[in-house]
Design an enzyme around this catalytic site. Structure first.
Site, PDB file in Angstrom:
ATOM      1  CE1 TYR A   1       7.688  42.637 -12.857  1.00  0.00           C
ATOM      2  CE2 TYR A   1       5.822  43.689 -11.792  1.00  0.00           C
ATOM      3  CZ  TYR A   1       6.854  43.723 -12.712  1.00  0.00           C
ATOM      4  OH  TYR A   1       7.049  44.840 -13.471  1.00  0.00           O
TER       5      TYR A   1
ATOM      6  CE  LYS B   1       4.438  44.691 -16.205  1.00  0.00           C
ATOM      7  NZ  LYS B   1       4.263  45.530 -15.008  1.00  0.00           N
TER       8      LYS B   1
END
Length: 569
Positions: free
Chosen positions: A105, A179
């Site tokens: 991420y 996510k």
């Protein structure tokens, strides 16, 4: 897909028949298939003869990961592993969460997004185009999940990706998938029950529009009524097909993020991490800080530098917390001073957005304040006049919190949170803040830092990482089947995070360590589920929420092979 027939895949060109379990990353075990499974599934001779444990596979995969030459190469390796064997991917991610989280991420995902079209590999999720609104429901049905099969949908239109802005289709696809990987690693959201969605409304990024390899729609970003109709069509289809799913909005531009959330927040379970998640994790850090100072929330004077989606989202959460501590709405708002690129927000400033206006000060209040050459009231003047107890930065203006600014706070224990990322865009570095204040500053940052020694005290710098909060919120909503995500549920999440740290020791962190994400997420989920029940928002019966949360958390371990059907977990 929700279900696979046990029949092998047939390649007519070569006459090969490949068993479905080797093609599906949620079913594939690679060398961990037992001898009995290999025989029953027709895998004899199709994989090496050794039978390995998941632990052995994870050790090899991690060594392969470590040999990658760059962060982008490491991300690509992990993406390939996820495409082949999802259980093994999540086992490696879970075993090395602190190290790998920045790779899967933020910040490495920004590089992935910038290279999405040129590094295009396996599609992941659902791609919806504003030029084919009628195809939205068909696309969801083609994904293969049924009415009761989806817990969470993450969607992005990629207008405001992290610190890199508008990155079109690749941004939406990359950020949604990234996510969801964090949701699963941190909170055990079942990866078979999620849908990443890229909302392609065009892009204003000229480099993408002129890139021959760009895979998205080649026109300017659509806005206005047509955009709103597209979002409405998406929400309608998603909620009709998957009535229990939480809809998560990610990296929408400031002109749309708040407007969309406010439109749907009372209709469906929906959540915007940039606004609500950021606000709640900063509230958690601030609750820890005021436990150190011994003050009340309602006594704080707060300057927010950077009045965009994140900054005002934080202001809203802190305003609500001060209201819960006894202030009325007007008093709570008046204790927040919002400063943006044009200076302090005042009612005579042009171009204020709707969400900024409540925090704009009347012109009469700032008569006689020094103004810069452009007529604005800068950060230094605001801090000198207000003498805040709390200084928050979401501006991405490097070095904005100077020694003079911090000293102007004139409080014994200044609370300073330079939250911008990446590191080169931080408003101040924690070692400087501690040095300027003789170690008295209470600091949390948006990026990770190693502990810092100052005045003989080892200071652990808490990271205001949204991953400490939003996965647990999502899990709590899934377990409770909440009708919507309320302010009370977000408050419960923030209080749960704050309650997990002991701030009594000198230099203690204001927030939990990222290594403990599974524990933090479970604790947050229980608090969120309980608050949903208390507020009458839970559709599920919560007899024992602690056990129900544990039971709901998917674990990266192999299940017995069953002829190609994914077991719902």
């Amino acid at each position: 897909m929700a279900h696979h027939e046990p029949a092998p895949h047939h390649d007519p060109k070569h006459g090969r028949r490949l068993p479905a379990v080797l093609e599906d990353p949620l079913l594939n075990k690679d060398t961990a298939f037992t001898e009995e499974e290999r025989e029953s599934l027709g895998l004899d001779g199709l994989i090496p003869p050794v039978v390995e444990s998941l632990h052995e596979q994870a050790a090899r995969a991690y060594e392969q990961y470590r040999r990658q030459p760059s962060d982008l190469a490491k991300n690509i390796f992990l993406a390939g592993l996820q495409d082949r064997n999802e259980v093994l991917f999540y086992r490696v991610l879970s075993d090395h969460l602190r190290e790998l989280l920045p790779i899967v991420y933020d910040p490495t995902i920004a590089q992935v997004i910038e290279n999405y079209s040129r590094e295009y590999r396996r599609p992941r999720g659902v791609y919806l185009s504003i030029d084919d609104v009628d195809g939205i429901e068909r696309a969801f049905r083609n994904f293969g999940l049924g009415e009761g099969d989806v817990d969470l949908i993450v969607a992005s239109d990629a207008e405001q990706i992290l610190g890199i802005g508008d990155w079109g289709l690749g941004g939406g696809a990359g950020i949604a998938a990234g996510k969801l990987a964090v949701y699963t690693a941190a909170a055990g959201i079942d990866p078979a029950r999620v849908v990443p969605v890229a909302l392609d409304v065009g892009t204003d990024n000229e480099a993408l529009l002129n890139d021959p390899f760009y895979v998205g729609e080649r026109h300017a970003r659509v806005r206005g009524a047509r955009y709103d109709a597209f979002i409405e069509a998406y929400v309608s289809a998603a909620t009709r097909l998957f009535p229990h799913a939480l809809l998560h909005w990610e990296d929408f531009g400031p002109s749309n993020a708040r407007r969309i959330l406010e439109r749907y927040t009372d209709r469906i379970p929906t959540f915007n991490d940039d606004m609500q998640g950021t606000g709640a994790i900063v509230l958690a850090a601030l609750l820890g800080a005021i436990r150190v100072t011994g003050e009340r929330m309602r006594e704080q004077r707060i300057v927010v530098f950077g009045a965009g989606t994140a900054g005002i989202g934080i202001a809203d959460q802190l305003r609500d917390a001060m209201r819960r501590d006894g202030l009325d709405e007007e008093e709570a708002v008046r204790r927040v001073w919002a400063v943006d690129k044009q200076g302090l927000l005042t009612l005579d400033v042009g171009g204020l957005r709707d969400f900024q206006r409540p925090y704009a000060r009347p012109s009469s209040e700032v008569e006689g304040w020094d103004r810069d050459e452009g007529g604005g009231i800068g950060l230094a003047e605001v801090v000198a006049r207000v003498q805040p107890t709390v200084l928050l930065g979401t501006s991405t203006v490097r070095g904005a919190f100077t020694e003079d600014v911090v000293r102007s706070m004139k409080t014994e224990r200044p609370i300073v949170f330079p939250l911008s990322n990446p590191t080169e865009r931080m408003e101040a570095r924690p070692e400087d803040l501690l040095a300027w204040t003789g170690g008295h500053a209470l600091v949390a940052t948006g990026v990770p830092f190693e502990p810092i020694s100052c005045g003989g005290v080892r200071h652990v710098i808490g990271q205001a990482n949204n991953a400490l909060l939003y996965p647990g919120v999502g899990l709590g909503v899934v377990v409770s089947r909440a009708r919507r995500v309320s302010d009370g549920m977000l408050q419960a999440a923030a209080e749960a995070v704050a309650g997990m740290v002991d701030v009594s020791a000198p230099g203690a962190s204001l927030l939990p360590e990222v290594e403990n994400l599974r524990v933090v997420s479970a604790t947050v989920a229980v608090a969120v589920a309980r608050r949903a029940a208390e507020e009458g928002l839970a559709r599920a019966e919560l007899g024992n929420p602690v056990q129900q949360v544990q039971d709901a958390m998917w674990q990266p371990r192999y299940r017995p092979a069953s002829g190609g059907s994914r077991e719902r977990r």
